[in-house]
Scaffold this motif. Structure first.
Motif, PDB file in Angstrom:
ATOM      1  N   PHE A 234       0.836  -1.197   0.000  1.00 44.63           N
ATOM      2  CA  PHE A 234       0.000   0.000   0.000  1.00 44.63           C
ATOM      3  C   PHE A 234       0.873   1.249   0.000  1.00 44.63           C
ATOM      4  O   PHE A 234       0.650   2.191  -0.776  1.00 44.63           O
ATOM      5  N   ILE A 235       1.884   1.279   0.872  1.00 44.41           N
ATOM      6  CA  ILE A 235       2.783   2.429   0.961  1.00 44.41           C
ATOM      7  C   ILE A 235       3.588   2.574  -0.330  1.00 44.41           C
ATOM      8  O   ILE A 235       3.755   3.679  -0.869  1.00 44.41           O
ATOM      9  N   GLU A 236       4.105   1.470  -0.836  1.00 42.62           N
ATOM     10  CA  GLU A 236       4.877   1.510  -2.078  1.00 42.62           C
ATOM     11  C   GLU A 236       4.024   2.063  -3.230  1.00 42.62           C
ATOM     12  O   GLU A 236       4.487   2.900  -4.025  1.00 42.62           O
ATOM     13  N   LEU A 237       2.771   1.620  -3.325  1.00 38.72           N
ATOM     14  CA  LEU A 237       1.903   2.084  -4.401  1.00 38.72           C
ATOM     15  C   LEU A 237       1.537   3.552  -4.235  1.00 38.72           C
ATOM     16  O   LEU A 237       1.376   4.271  -5.235  1.00 38.72           O
ATOM     17  N   ALA A 238       1.405   4.016  -3.003  1.00 41.10           N
ATOM     18  CA  ALA A 238       1.145   5.441  -2.782  1.00 41.10           C
ATOM     19  C   ALA A 238       2.278   6.277  -3.366  1.00 41.10           C
ATOM     20  O   ALA A 238       2.048   7.321  -3.998  1.00 41.10           O
ATOM     21  N   ARG A 239       3.506   5.822  -3.183  1.00 48.05           N
ATOM     22  CA  ARG A 239       4.656   6.558  -3.718  1.00 48.05           C
ATOM     23  C   ARG A 239       4.695   6.474  -5.245  1.00 48.05           C
ATOM     24  O   ARG A 239       5.058   7.447  -5.918  1.00 48.05           O
ATOM     25  N   ARG A 240       4.305   5.328  -5.786  1.00 46.19           N
ATOM     26  CA  ARG A 240       4.277   5.193  -7.241  1.00 46.19           C
ATOM     27  C   ARG A 240       3.170   6.051  -7.856  1.00 46.19           C
ATOM     28  O   ARG A 240       3.336   6.618  -8.948  1.00 46.19           O
TER      29      ARG A 240
END
Length: 703
Positions: A234-240
């Motif tokens: 979830f956090i990784e996708l927020a940054r992407r």
């Protein structure tokens, strides 16, 4: 599709299948399979459709097949509207036939208890073993206007044509997905793709968010979240999503639910699941909202005006009352009104009576002597107001008025020249139908609710104000005490705080009253005295705290009275000693704590402290570690924030020292991030500017 290699590319193929098999297809519109099958045909899906029905030769003129095995080829997608006991055998047959993906509408799996959950896991294993992926169960399917693919039975789809807008929506509620689709259609908003993920047994919310980030037709991502399966992803996708320039909007259910079990400290009980997610979303600029309808309004505005930053608003209205109410609501939401420059003020003054050309602008206050009609003045007003350098967005609040459709259209034309965002609030009912049609024709976002508009604008302002965080470790060699584990007494907890550079008051624990009296002079009066007992958590509730002990005689008498009170109020408690501490003064008491959240890891908890912590519940949660800037911003969000700057003769407080403590608590939490832990300082006494702050009570549990 390889289950181990879920990617945006293969999900794009899943949502654009070359063929669809409908198991349970029917012409009976009282059945899921009947409605779903008709919707697929109604919206002109361009691929091959295989209706599966063992008792009919044709349905709506299409040849049927008795089973999945009888198909001339393996279908890309299978959608199943069959009773729960038949789902397993159908999934097995589809997987064996080579289907790439399946949607299970049926419920009563993990949503209905342990037995259903076990069956759900078995079905996923059967599908994945043959490379088949599943959406659901307990979902409402997929609506993909971008692909003209409708695999959903909702009555909301009884429309002539699908509207495609650059908005993707992933929902853990099928009914909410269909409801928002219906609401969106009425105000001219469509989607690229809507996916109801249901129980997320296989493919889950993050899989489809990843797809939407990569999808070139999607500009804004909307999500309705009940639970997150993959916090790190979830956090990784927020940054992407940020890197791709795509705003991510989210509504999370369960905001008021108590996120913790029986908690060791206030720190854990106050930092529940929603507070933890909110903290992560704030850091990563996932825009968390309360109202799904307001999320939809904001998505439409962001899609219409991509990458626009919003801070200050201009209100233009057909009603003085409407302008006043709108200004109140924006102020309550923290959205400032633009203050026009001198040139704009002079130009507007030529159009309006004295005092009527400020912000809000009431179109009813125009001058009448120059012969210009209301619509023309409105168009010139919108152009002037939005062209002002201080204006970021125009909020047009429309009430019932003569020639409302023309006035609305001319306002939209005037504002469009600036290129700045516009949002209309159409407050009348049927009287505004023609005006709404003009806005739909112009592609200008609108809502029928001022509340939705204000929440949308507040969220847009938060998104615009986000800045990346730069975290630097303070100059403290953080060496954790050896053998750190279990429930720490106050002395051990304060030693842990000292290791992180957090100031604590002087103190010593004595085994009995005589030893305490004998050693009191070395600590110095006045003193605070606290009982030490493993059975007593809240000492003040049983009279286990003495304040302002002035001398040895008062100490001896106070200890005797304390023992008597505890014997009466907590007779089962064993007293193992007395903690004597230097009494510290401060202008404000705060709580500063830390914990490990099961999903999002180490966090800092900040709030109003002392005995009112549970009553006020004035709390901010922050992911750890954190920067000084984040600590200062968190302090500003507290309800007691005005006291930090000085209030009615009280001095301004040492905010920099307080921020340093919060940052150090964050690094202490980070050092403990692999362990289950809770740390709480309550209260932290904050002194006047330049005088620092000090922890006078602390507790900790280290797993």
């Amino acid at each position: 599709m390889d289950p181990a290699k879920t990617s945006a590319d293969n999900l794009a193929a899943l949502l654009s299948p070359r063929s669809v098999a409908v198991i349970g297809a029917s012409e009976d519109q009282g059945k899921f399979g009947g409605r779903l099958f008709r919707m697929l045909l109604k919206h002109q899906y361009g691929g091959t459709v295989y209706p599966i029905n063992p008792v009919r030769e044709t349905l709506f003129g299409l040849k049927t097949f008795p089973s999945i095995d009888a198909l001339p080829e393996a279908p890309d997608m299978v959608i199943m509207a069959v009773p729960q006991p038949k789902v397993k055998e159908q999934v097995a047959a589809c997987a064996a036939r080579g289907a790439r993906a399946g949607i299970i509408i049926t419920s009563k799996f993990s949503d209905a208890g342990a037995a259903g959950a076990a069956l759900e896991r078995e079905i996923v294993q059967i599908a994945n073993a043959r490379g088949m992926r599943l959406i659901g169960p307990n979902c409402l399917g997929v609506i993909s206007p971008a692909n003209r693919l409708v695999l959903c039975s909702s009555p909301a789809l009884e429309v002539d044509t699908l509207i495609e807008s650059p908005i993707g929506f992933v929902s853990q509620s099928g009914a909410l997905m269909a409801t928002l689709f219906d609401r969106a259609y009425d105000i001219g908003i469509g989607f690229t793709h809507c996916v109801s993920v249901g129980n997320q047994a296989d493919l889950e919310l993050c899989d489809f968010v990843e797809f939407l980030i990569a999808d070139p037709r999607t500009r804004v991502i909307c999500t309705y979240i009940e639970g997150i399966k993959s916090p790190a992803r979830f956090i990784e996708l927020a940054r992407r999503a940020r890197a791709a320039g795509k705003p991510w909007l989210a509504v999370k259910a369960g905001k008021t639910a108590d996120g913790s079990r029986a908690a060791f400290s206030h720190t854990a009980s106050l930092a529940g699941d929603h507070a933890s997610l909110e903290a992560v979303c704030r850091r990563e600029n996932v825009v968390l909202m309360d109202d799904p309808a307001a999320m939809l309004v904001l998505a439409a505005a962001m899609a219409r005006y991509p990458a626009r930053q919003v801070e200050r608003a201009v209100i233009v209205t057909t009603s003085g009352g409407g302008g006043a109410l709108s200004a109140d609501r924006l102020s309550e939401a923290g959205i400032p009104l633009a203050r026009f420059g001198q040139a704009t003020q002079q130009a507007l003054a030529a159009l309006y009576s004295e005092g009527q050309a400020g912000n809000p602008i009431d179109l009813g206050g125009r001058r009448h002597e120059d012969g210009a009609d209301a619509a023309e003045v409105g168009e010139r007003t919108a152009a002037l107001a939005l062209d002002d350098a201080q204006a970021d967005l125009g909020l047009f609040v429309m009430t019932t008025a003569p020639a409302l459709a023309d006035a609305t259209a001319r306002l939209a034309q005037g504002g469009a020249a600036s290129g700045k965002p516009m949002l209309f609030v159409m407050q009348p009912g049927k009287a505004a139908a023609a005006a709404r049609a003009r806005l739909l024709e112009a592609g200008v976002p609108f809502t029928n609710s001022l509340g939705e508009a204000v929440e949308a604008l507040a969220a847009w302002c938060r998104w615009s104000a986000w800045r990346p965080e730069s975290v630097a470790q303070p100059g403290v060699d953080m060496v954790l005490p050896a053998g750190l584990a279990g429930t720490l007494d106050e002395a051990a907890a304060k030693a842990l705080l000292r290791s992180a550079g957090i100031p604590v008051n002087r103190g010593q624990v004595f085994a009995d009253a005589e030893a305490a009296v004998a050693g009191s002079a070395a600590i110095g009066f006045p003193l605070v005295v606290k009982v030490v007992s493993p059975e007593i958590v809240h000492k003040s509730e049983v009279g286990g705290v003495l304040l302002g002990v002035a001398d040895a005689q008062a100490l001896r008498a106070g200890l005797q009275a304390m023992r008597e009170r505890i014997a009466a109020l907590a007779p089962q408690a064993s007293i193992t000693g007395f903690s004597l501490q230097a009494q510290e003064e401060g202008e404000l008491e705060l709580l500063v704590g830390a914990r490990r959240d099961a999903q999002f890891g180490a966090q800092v908890v900040l709030g109003s402290g002392g005995i009112l912590v549970e009553l006020l519940r004035d709390i901010v949660v922050l992911p750890a570690p954190l920067s000084r800037e984040s600590a200062l911003a968190a302090l500003a969000r507290l309800r007691v924030a005005p006291l930090l700057q000085g209030w009615r003769g009280r001095p301004a407080l040492d905010v920099e020292a307080l921020a340093a403590v919060i940052v150090r608590m964050g690094w202490l939490a980070h050092a403990l991030r692999e362990r289950d832990f809770e740390i709480e300082v309550n209260p932290l006494k904050v002194r006047a500017a330049g005088a620092g702050c000090v922890a006078v009570d602390a507790r900790a549990r280290i797993g």
